[in-house]
Design an enzyme around this catalytic site. Sequence first.
Site, PDB file in Angstrom:
ATOM      1  N   HIS A 157      22.227   1.141   0.977  1.00 30.55           N
ATOM      2  CA  HIS A 157      21.377   2.307   1.287  1.00 30.55           C
ATOM      3  C   HIS A 157      20.010   2.205   0.597  1.00 30.55           C
ATOM      4  O   HIS A 157      19.368   3.223   0.332  1.00 30.55           O
ATOM      5  CB  HIS A 157      22.037   3.628   0.876  1.00 30.55           C
ATOM      6  CG  HIS A 157      23.478   3.749   1.264  1.00 30.55           C
ATOM      7  ND1 HIS A 157      23.891   4.349   2.432  1.00 30.55           N
ATOM      8  CD2 HIS A 157      24.599   3.308   0.643  1.00 30.55           C
ATOM      9  CE1 HIS A 157      25.214   4.299   2.510  1.00 30.55           C
ATOM     10  NE2 HIS A 157      25.678   3.663   1.436  1.00 30.55           N
ATOM     11  N   SER A 278      -7.914  -6.863   1.027  1.00 33.31           N
ATOM     12  CA  SER A 278      -8.441  -5.720   1.769  1.00 33.31           C
ATOM     13  C   SER A 278      -9.953  -5.754   1.676  1.00 33.31           C
ATOM     14  O   SER A 278     -10.513  -6.134   0.642  1.00 33.31           O
ATOM     15  CB  SER A 278      -7.897  -4.433   1.156  1.00 33.31           C
ATOM     16  OG  SER A 278      -8.782  -3.361   1.430  1.00 33.31           O
ATOM     17  N   LYS A 284      -6.070  -5.258  -3.728  1.00 34.43           N
ATOM     18  CA  LYS A 284      -4.925  -5.443  -2.838  1.00 34.43           C
ATOM     19  C   LYS A 284      -4.601  -6.883  -2.498  1.00 34.43           C
ATOM     20  O   LYS A 284      -5.471  -7.717  -2.359  1.00 34.43           O
ATOM     21  CB  LYS A 284      -5.146  -4.646  -1.550  1.00 34.43           C
ATOM     22  CG  LYS A 284      -5.117  -3.160  -1.827  1.00 34.43           C
ATOM     23  CD  LYS A 284      -4.696  -2.355  -0.665  1.00 34.43           C
ATOM     24  CE  LYS A 284      -3.239  -2.546  -0.324  1.00 34.43           C
ATOM     25  NZ  LYS A 284      -2.913  -1.747   0.848  1.00 34.43           N
ATOM     26  N   GLU A 291       4.507  -8.967   7.535  1.00 33.94           N
ATOM     27  CA  GLU A 291       4.370  -7.844   8.476  1.00 33.94           C
ATOM     28  C   GLU A 291       4.269  -8.339   9.913  1.00 33.94           C
ATOM     29  O   GLU A 291       4.844  -7.754  10.837  1.00 33.94           O
ATOM     30  CB  GLU A 291       3.129  -7.018   8.129  1.00 33.94           C
ATOM     31  CG  GLU A 291       3.233  -6.326   6.784  1.00 33.94           C
ATOM     32  CD  GLU A 291       1.875  -5.798   6.348  1.00 33.94           C
ATOM     33  OE1 GLU A 291       1.572  -4.643   6.647  1.00 33.94           O
ATOM     34  OE2 GLU A 291       1.114  -6.559   5.731  1.00 33.94           O
TER      35      GLU A 291
END
Length: 462
Positions: A157, A278, A284, A291
């Site tokens: 979970h 970024s 970043k 992704e």
Amino acid sequence: MSNRMWGGRFASGPDAIMEEINASIGFDKRLYSQDIAGSIAHAEMLGAVDILSAEDKDAIISGLETVRDEIAQGKFTFSRALEDIHMNVESRLRDLIGDAAGRLHTARSRNDQVATDFKLYVRDAIDTLIAQIETLQRVLLEKAEAHAESVMPGFTHLQSAQPVTFGHHMLAYVEMLARDAGRLHDARARLNESPLGSAALAGTSFPIDRDMTARALGFDRPTANSLDAVSDRDFVLETLSAASICAMHLSRFAEELVIWSSAQFGFVTLSDKFSTGSSIMPQKRNPDAAELIRAKIGRIFGAFTSLLVVMKGLPLAYSKDMQEDKEVAFDALDNFSLCLAAMTGMAGDLSVNTDKMAAAAGAGFSTATDLADWLVRVANVPFREAHHITGRAVAAAEAKGCGLDALTIEDFKEIDERITSQVFKVLSVENSVKSRTSFGGTAPENVKAQVAAWRVRLAPQG
Ligand code: ARG
């Protein structure tokens, strides 16, 4: 002008829109080498059974070789008016060798031709994909070996459940990928029957030798039913289905890498080569490759669904609908291959932050099960009761704001008299993973044994 290849009964050529919707050359030119290999095998066979003279057969084969070179070297002009790769090749053959070219299409049809071409293409794709999967497995094995003892939280979970080792986690993907490669092997074995010589749908009256063409093209045997042979696209569907399951695994791994590389988790750091920055936030490091893998997987599922839908309403045998098999399959197989390569690069290059993982491994009372198991094993408490006692220990630790291993022996005695200081041995994360020695469990010694076994299984043959 009516079509040069089939326009005998047509007074005029197709409408421009008809040509646009009908032509497949824009994408099926990718099948050129398979198409020419199929034609060469067919011509050899026609020569062997005396349907073609030796002279015509030789002219056809050397002409086809020239066409193949022209296409490979980018010197070939594809024509949309000629619809597809089959007719583009045949038309060019006629330019090169004259009327003998017209004899090549004896005892076959574009229907068995395209089924043959696409099977050859998919078979090559399967071989490449299996090799890529094995490369990824090897990369994961290296990580597993290096991190056989590195502890991390295991989740259910997405809540801390029990500590595991990073090596064990990597080996979970090695197992998945082995099943994926197995499904592709199975698909390849079922695919490997030659449709060539099934002709349009009913077979042919010419005395052809289908075993000969099957053998020449590396098929195990010819297909046994001509109707089935020209209307079957199971081989594409099976491959896309196997690819979809593997892609789903890649997507889960990609998702884990996205989570693990976040500042909050910090379990892994992706290399510069596989991260992006970024344009506005200088701090970043984005896991874009992960992704994109997660996202591109949708195309593979989409291709599978799309082709199932194309096929589901078709009466036997060939219908032009089936031309829609190629674009989706090409896109899916290209992107699947790219995702495997990106995952291999990313996984091989990532660094594992063992301290951060170890600290997290102890959080969330992850050794609570070890305490319960200790009560069963050492104090002979029934598991249900041990579960309850452990629940009280967790509550006590929570109240004190510490981990289970930071409770004192007095704290434990207050919860249950039968607990002794021996218990502290099982409350550490390291001892917890070490104790999981059941077959398939996360103990470092198991991980090392599995890595060794996988190395043998993945050793290059021969
Ligand atoms: N371009 C067609 C395809 O990809 C080849 C087969 C055409 N057959 C036919 N009878 N029109 O399916």
